[in-house]
Motif scaffolding. Structure first.
Motif, PDB file in Angstrom:
ATOM      1  N   ARG A 154       0.830  -1.215   0.000  1.00  0.00           N
ATOM      2  CA  ARG A 154       0.000   0.000   0.000  1.00  0.00           C
ATOM      3  C   ARG A 154       0.855   1.252   0.000  1.00  0.00           C
ATOM      4  NH1 ARG A 154      -2.994  -2.720   4.195  1.00  0.00           N
ATOM      5  NH2 ARG A 154      -1.959  -1.345   5.684  1.00  0.00           N
ATOM      6  N   GLU A 155       1.897   1.244   0.840  1.00  0.00           N
ATOM      7  CA  GLU A 155       2.767   2.419   0.978  1.00  0.00           C
ATOM      8  C   GLU A 155       4.139   1.950   1.439  1.00  0.00           C
ATOM      9  OE1 GLU A 155       3.221   6.622   3.423  1.00  0.00           O
ATOM     10  OE2 GLU A 155       1.920   5.048   4.176  1.00  0.00           O
ATOM     11  N   THR A 156       5.114   2.053   0.563  1.00  0.00           N
ATOM     12  CA  THR A 156       6.460   1.562   0.867  1.00  0.00           C
ATOM     13  C   THR A 156       7.017   2.193   2.140  1.00  0.00           C
ATOM     14  OG1 THR A 156       6.879   1.277  -1.500  1.00  0.00           O
ATOM     15  CG2 THR A 156       8.788   1.271  -0.045  1.00  0.00           C
ATOM     16  N   ARG A 157       6.744   3.459   2.340  1.00  0.00           N
ATOM     17  CA  ARG A 157       7.314   4.183   3.481  1.00  0.00           C
ATOM     18  C   ARG A 157       6.832   3.642   4.824  1.00  0.00           C
ATOM     19  NH1 ARG A 157       5.973  10.413   5.036  1.00  0.00           N
ATOM     20  NH2 ARG A 157       7.481  10.664   6.743  1.00  0.00           N
ATOM     21  N   SER A 158       5.684   2.970   4.830  1.00  0.00           N
ATOM     22  CA  SER A 158       5.089   2.554   6.101  1.00  0.00           C
ATOM     23  C   SER A 158       5.970   1.568   6.859  1.00  0.00           C
ATOM     24  CB  SER A 158       3.698   1.948   5.875  1.00  0.00           C
ATOM     25  OG  SER A 158       3.785   0.746   5.138  1.00  0.00           O
ATOM     26  N   VAL A 159       6.716   0.701   6.147  1.00  0.00           N
ATOM     27  CA  VAL A 159       7.527  -0.281   6.863  1.00  0.00           C
ATOM     28  C   VAL A 159       8.666   0.393   7.613  1.00  0.00           C
ATOM     29  CG1 VAL A 159       6.928  -2.208   5.350  1.00  0.00           C
ATOM     30  CG2 VAL A 159       8.912  -0.803   4.794  1.00  0.00           C
ATOM     31  N   SER A 161      18.666   3.842   6.801  1.00  0.00           N
ATOM     32  CA  SER A 161      18.867   3.388   5.429  1.00  0.00           C
ATOM     33  C   SER A 161      17.549   3.386   4.666  1.00  0.00           C
ATOM     34  CB  SER A 161      19.467   1.977   5.422  1.00  0.00           C
ATOM     35  OG  SER A 161      19.476   1.435   4.128  1.00  0.00           O
ATOM     36  N   ILE A 162      16.442   3.274   5.381  1.00  0.00           N
ATOM     37  CA  ILE A 162      15.133   3.341   4.729  1.00  0.00           C
ATOM     38  C   ILE A 162      14.300   4.430   5.400  1.00  0.00           C
ATOM     39  CG2 ILE A 162      15.035   0.964   3.894  1.00  0.00           C
ATOM     40  CD1 ILE A 162      13.388   0.205   6.338  1.00  0.00           C
ATOM     41  N   GLY A 163      13.415   5.017   4.610  1.00  0.00           N
ATOM     42  CA  GLY A 163      12.498   6.002   5.157  1.00  0.00           C
ATOM     43  C   GLY A 163      12.834   7.437   4.786  1.00  0.00           C
ATOM     44  N   ALA A 167      20.222   7.989  -0.207  1.00  0.00           N
ATOM     45  CA  ALA A 167      19.944   8.025  -1.646  1.00  0.00           C
ATOM     46  C   ALA A 167      19.108   6.845  -2.125  1.00  0.00           C
ATOM     47  CB  ALA A 167      21.266   8.063  -2.419  1.00  0.00           C
ATOM     48  N   THR A 168      18.941   5.821  -1.287  1.00  0.00           N
ATOM     49  CA  THR A 168      18.107   4.660  -1.630  1.00  0.00           C
ATOM     50  C   THR A 168      17.106   4.417  -0.497  1.00  0.00           C
ATOM     51  OG1 THR A 168      19.752   3.140  -0.670  1.00  0.00           O
ATOM     52  CG2 THR A 168      19.903   3.578  -3.033  1.00  0.00           C
ATOM     53  N   PRO A 169      16.152   5.306  -0.295  1.00  0.00           N
ATOM     54  CA  PRO A 169      15.305   5.279   0.900  1.00  0.00           C
ATOM     55  C   PRO A 169      14.296   4.125   0.992  1.00  0.00           C
ATOM     56  CG  PRO A 169      14.545   6.977  -0.609  1.00  0.00           C
ATOM     57  CD  PRO A 169      15.841   6.475  -1.148  1.00  0.00           C
ATOM     58  N   ILE A 195      15.360   0.921   0.074  1.00  0.00           N
ATOM     59  CA  ILE A 195      16.189  -0.289   0.117  1.00  0.00           C
ATOM     60  C   ILE A 195      17.073  -0.248   1.356  1.00  0.00           C
ATOM     61  CG2 ILE A 195      17.945  -1.654  -1.077  1.00  0.00           C
ATOM     62  CD1 ILE A 195      17.025  -0.337  -3.681  1.00  0.00           C
ATOM     63  N   PHE A 196      17.029  -1.312   2.131  1.00  0.00           N
ATOM     64  CA  PHE A 196      17.885  -1.393   3.310  1.00  0.00           C
ATOM     65  C   PHE A 196      19.258  -1.882   2.857  1.00  0.00           C
ATOM     66  CE2 PHE A 196      19.706  -2.758   7.257  1.00  0.00           C
ATOM     67  CZ  PHE A 196      19.122  -1.950   8.221  1.00  0.00           C
ATOM     68  N   ASP A 197      20.212  -0.961   2.842  1.00  0.00           N
ATOM     69  CA  ASP A 197      21.565  -1.274   2.404  1.00  0.00           C
ATOM     70  C   ASP A 197      22.549  -0.362   3.130  1.00  0.00           C
ATOM     71  OD1 ASP A 197      21.157   1.208   1.230  1.00  0.00           O
ATOM     72  OD2 ASP A 197      20.987   0.429  -0.811  1.00  0.00           O
ATOM     73  N   ASN A 198      23.792  -0.339   2.681  1.00  0.00           N
ATOM     74  CA  ASN A 198      24.783   0.503   3.361  1.00  0.00           C
ATOM     75  C   ASN A 198      24.995   1.844   2.666  1.00  0.00           C
ATOM     76  OD1 ASN A 198      26.168  -0.504   1.126  1.00  0.00           O
ATOM     77  ND2 ASN A 198      28.128  -0.649   2.222  1.00  0.00           N
ATOM     78  N   GLN A 199      24.049   2.236   1.788  1.00  0.00           N
ATOM     79  CA  GLN A 199      24.149   3.530   1.112  1.00  0.00           C
ATOM     80  C   GLN A 199      24.156   4.683   2.112  1.00  0.00           C
ATOM     81  OE1 GLN A 199      24.566   4.094  -2.281  1.00  0.00           O
ATOM     82  NE2 GLN A 199      24.944   6.202  -1.588  1.00  0.00           N
ATOM     83  N   TYR A 200      23.430   4.509   3.201  1.00  0.00           N
ATOM     84  CA  TYR A 200      23.377   5.523   4.265  1.00  0.00           C
ATOM     85  C   TYR A 200      24.791   5.919   4.700  1.00  0.00           C
ATOM     86  CZ  TYR A 200      22.881   6.998   9.208  1.00  0.00           C
ATOM     87  OH  TYR A 200      22.984   7.643  10.414  1.00  0.00           O
ATOM     88  N   PHE A 201      25.653   4.935   4.906  1.00  0.00           N
ATOM     89  CA  PHE A 201      27.016   5.213   5.368  1.00  0.00           C
ATOM     90  C   PHE A 201      27.867   5.806   4.249  1.00  0.00           C
ATOM     91  CE2 PHE A 201      25.386   1.829   8.128  1.00  0.00           C
ATOM     92  CZ  PHE A 201      25.519   2.462   9.360  1.00  0.00           C
ATOM     93  N   LYS A 202      27.649   5.356   3.032  1.00  0.00           N
ATOM     94  CA  LYS A 202      28.354   5.949   1.899  1.00  0.00           C
ATOM     95  C   LYS A 202      28.013   7.438   1.780  1.00  0.00           C
ATOM     96  CE  LYS A 202      28.447   1.635  -0.779  1.00  0.00           C
ATOM     97  NZ  LYS A 202      27.993   0.955  -2.026  1.00  0.00           N
ATOM     98  N   ASP A 203      26.739   7.753   2.021  1.00  0.00           N
ATOM     99  CA  ASP A 203      26.316   9.151   1.965  1.00  0.00           C
ATOM    100  C   ASP A 203      26.985   9.981   3.054  1.00  0.00           C
ATOM    101  OD1 ASP A 203      24.719   8.573  -0.184  1.00  0.00           O
ATOM    102  OD2 ASP A 203      22.824   8.639   0.919  1.00  0.00           O
ATOM    103  N   LEU A 204      27.105   9.415   4.251  1.00  0.00           N
ATOM    104  CA  LEU A 204      27.743  10.158   5.346  1.00  0.00           C
ATOM    105  C   LEU A 204      29.197  10.465   5.022  1.00  0.00           C
ATOM    106  CD1 LEU A 204      26.369   8.419   8.596  1.00  0.00           C
ATOM    107  CD2 LEU A 204      25.416  10.339   7.296  1.00  0.00           C
ATOM    108  N   VAL A 205      29.895   9.509   4.425  1.00  0.00           N
ATOM    109  CA  VAL A 205      31.295   9.720   4.057  1.00  0.00           C
ATOM    110  C   VAL A 205      31.414  10.871   3.060  1.00  0.00           C
ATOM    111  CG1 VAL A 205      33.285   8.688   2.898  1.00  0.00           C
ATOM    112  CG2 VAL A 205      31.973   7.340   4.562  1.00  0.00           C
ATOM    113  N   LYS A 206      30.407  11.034   2.215  1.00  0.00           N
ATOM    114  CA  LYS A 206      30.429  12.087   1.200  1.00  0.00           C
ATOM    115  C   LYS A 206      29.863  13.416   1.705  1.00  0.00           C
ATOM    116  CE  LYS A 206      29.771   8.776  -2.588  1.00  0.00           C
ATOM    117  NZ  LYS A 206      28.828   8.315  -3.652  1.00  0.00           N
TER     118      LYS A 206
END
Length: 328
Positions: free
Chosen positions: A46-51, A188-190, A240-242, A244-255
Motif C-alpha cells: 500500500r505504501e512503501t514508506r510505512s515499513v 537506510s530506509i524512510g 539516496a536509496t530510501p 532499500i535497506f543497504d549501506n548507502q546511508y554510510f556511503k552518503d555520510l562519508v560524502k
C-alpha cells in the motif's frame, strides 16, 4: 480475600516476566510470526514508506522504560502518553499498521501475543522486506499498564543531537559506540521532514549560516527541497536509496550527504567515524552489527507489571483480568 488483594497478587505474578526466547509462541500461537509478516507485506504494498515508519517504533518504544508497547498507548484524561512527546509528534506514524497486525493476531490467538512483541517482530520484518537482513527475534514481552510523555521527552534524542550526546545516551542502555552507529543505519530506509533540517540549512548552531559539513551540491538539493520559509512538512529520503535497506546511508555520510544532523555527526566525530567508514565499505559487517544491536535493544525490559493488551492503544478494561500467565 478482598478484590484489592487479588489484584495486587495478579500484578505481582505478572511482574515475574518469563525470559525472552525465540519461538515463544510456538505452542500458544504458532502462526504469530507469519501473520505479522503477511500484514507487513500488505502494508508495504500500500505504501512503501510505512515499513520504515513501523521499524522506528521499536527504537522509540524500547528506550523509554524498555520494550513494553508503552509508545502505542493513546492519551487518556489521566495520562499523557508518548505519542505526543517532542521526538514523536509529527514524526512517528503507521500506528494503524500495528493495529492491523493486532487485529489479525486477536482473531487467530485471542489475548496471547503482546503489542510489545508485535513491534519487535514488525521491526525485523520491515528490515527483511526492504532487502536487509533477517534474524530470529526473542519474544515474551508484556505490555505496559501506562505510558509517560515526560519520560520520552527526557530520553529520546532530537535530530539536532550530536555524536557525544548519542554515545552517552546509548551507553545508558549498555549499547556500545558500534551499536550506536549500526543502529543509526536504520535510516537506510524512510524519509524525514524538512522541519528536522532547516536549522542545518540556514542557521546551524545559531550562526545564521548552513552546516559546513554538508556537501555543496547536496546542500543545493536540500535548499530546493526545503527553502527558507517553505513547507516544513515536505519529506526527503534519509539516504539516496530510501526504500532499500543497504549501506548507502554510510556511503552518503562519508560524502557529507547525511540528511539529519544526528546522522552526519557520526562521520564528523572521531569516535564514530571509523565505524561509518567500515560499514560504508562492508555491507555484511553493517548487517551483522545491526542485527546484534537490534537484539540487544530488544532485550531492554523494565521488569514492571504488565499485560497482553487486546487493543494496543488502550490498557485492558478490567485490570488483572488479562494480565499475563507466565506459562503462556
Amino acid at each position: 480475600m478482598s478484590s484489592t488483594i487479588l489484584l495486587f497478587l495478579s500484578l505481582a505474578v505478572s511482574a515475574v516476566a518469563s525470559p525472552l526466547r525465540p519461538k515463544f509462541y510456538s505452542e500458544s500461537c504458532p502462526q504469530a510470526e507469519q501473520i505479522v509478516r503477511d500484514v507487513m507485506k500488505k502494508a508495504m504494498e500500500r505504501e512503501t514508506r510505512s515499513v520504515a515508519s513501523v521499524m522506528r517504533l521499536q527504537f522509540h518504544d524500547c528506550f523509554v522504560n524498555g520494550c513494553d508497547g508503552s509508545l502505542l498507548l493513546d492519551d487518556t484524561p489521566n495520562m499523557l502518553g508518548e505519542k505526543l512527546a517532542l521526538s514523536n509528534i509529527d514524526s512517528l506514524r503507521s500506528y494503524e499498521v500495528v493495529d492491523e497486525i493486532k487485529e489479525a493476531l486477536e482473531k487467530a490467538c485471542p489475548g496471547v501475543v503482546s503489542c510489545a512483541d508485535i513491534v519487535v517482530m514488525a521491526s525485523r520484518d520491515a528490515v527483511a522486506l526492504s532487502g536487509g537482513p533477517n534474524w530470529e527475534v526473542k519474544l515474551g514481552r508484556v505490555d505496559s499498564l501506562t505510558a509517560s510523555q515526560e519520560a520520552s521527552n527526557k530520553i529520546m534524542p532530537s535530530p539536532r543531537s550530536n555524536a557525544t550526546y548519542l554515545i552517552d545516551l546509548f551507553k545508558r542502555f549498555n549499547l556500545s559506540v558500534k551499536d550506536l552507529v549500526a543502529l543509526s543505519g536504520s535510516h537506510s530506509i524512510g524519509k524525514a521532514r524538512c522541519f528536522s533540517i532547516v536549522f542545518r540549512l540556514y542557521n546551524q548552531s545559531g550562526t545564521g549560516r548552513p552546516d559546513p559539513t554538508i556537501e555543496p551540491s547536496f546542500r543545493e538539493k536540500l535548499d530546493k527541497l526545503c527553502p527558507r520559509g517553505g513547507d516544513e512538512s515536505v519529506v526527503g529520503g534519509l539516504d539516496a536509496t530510501p526504500v532499500i535497506f543497504d549501506n548507502q546511508y554510510f556511503k552518503d555520510l562519508v560524502k557529507g550527504r547525511g540528511f539529519l544532523n544526528s546522522d552526519q555527526t557520526l562521520f564528523t566525530f572521531p569516535e564514530t567515524r571509523e565505524y561509518v567508514k567500515m560499514f560504508s565499505l562492508n555491507q555484511s559487517a553493517f548487517f551483522d552489527a545491526f542485527v546484534e544491536g537490534m537484539i540487544k535493544m530488544g532485550d531492554l525490559q523494565s521488569g514492571r507489571p504488565g499485560e497482553v493488551r487486546r487493543n494496543c492503544r488502550v490498557v485492558n478494561k478490567r485490570p488483572g483480568e488479562a494480565l499475563i500467565d507466565v506459562d503462556r
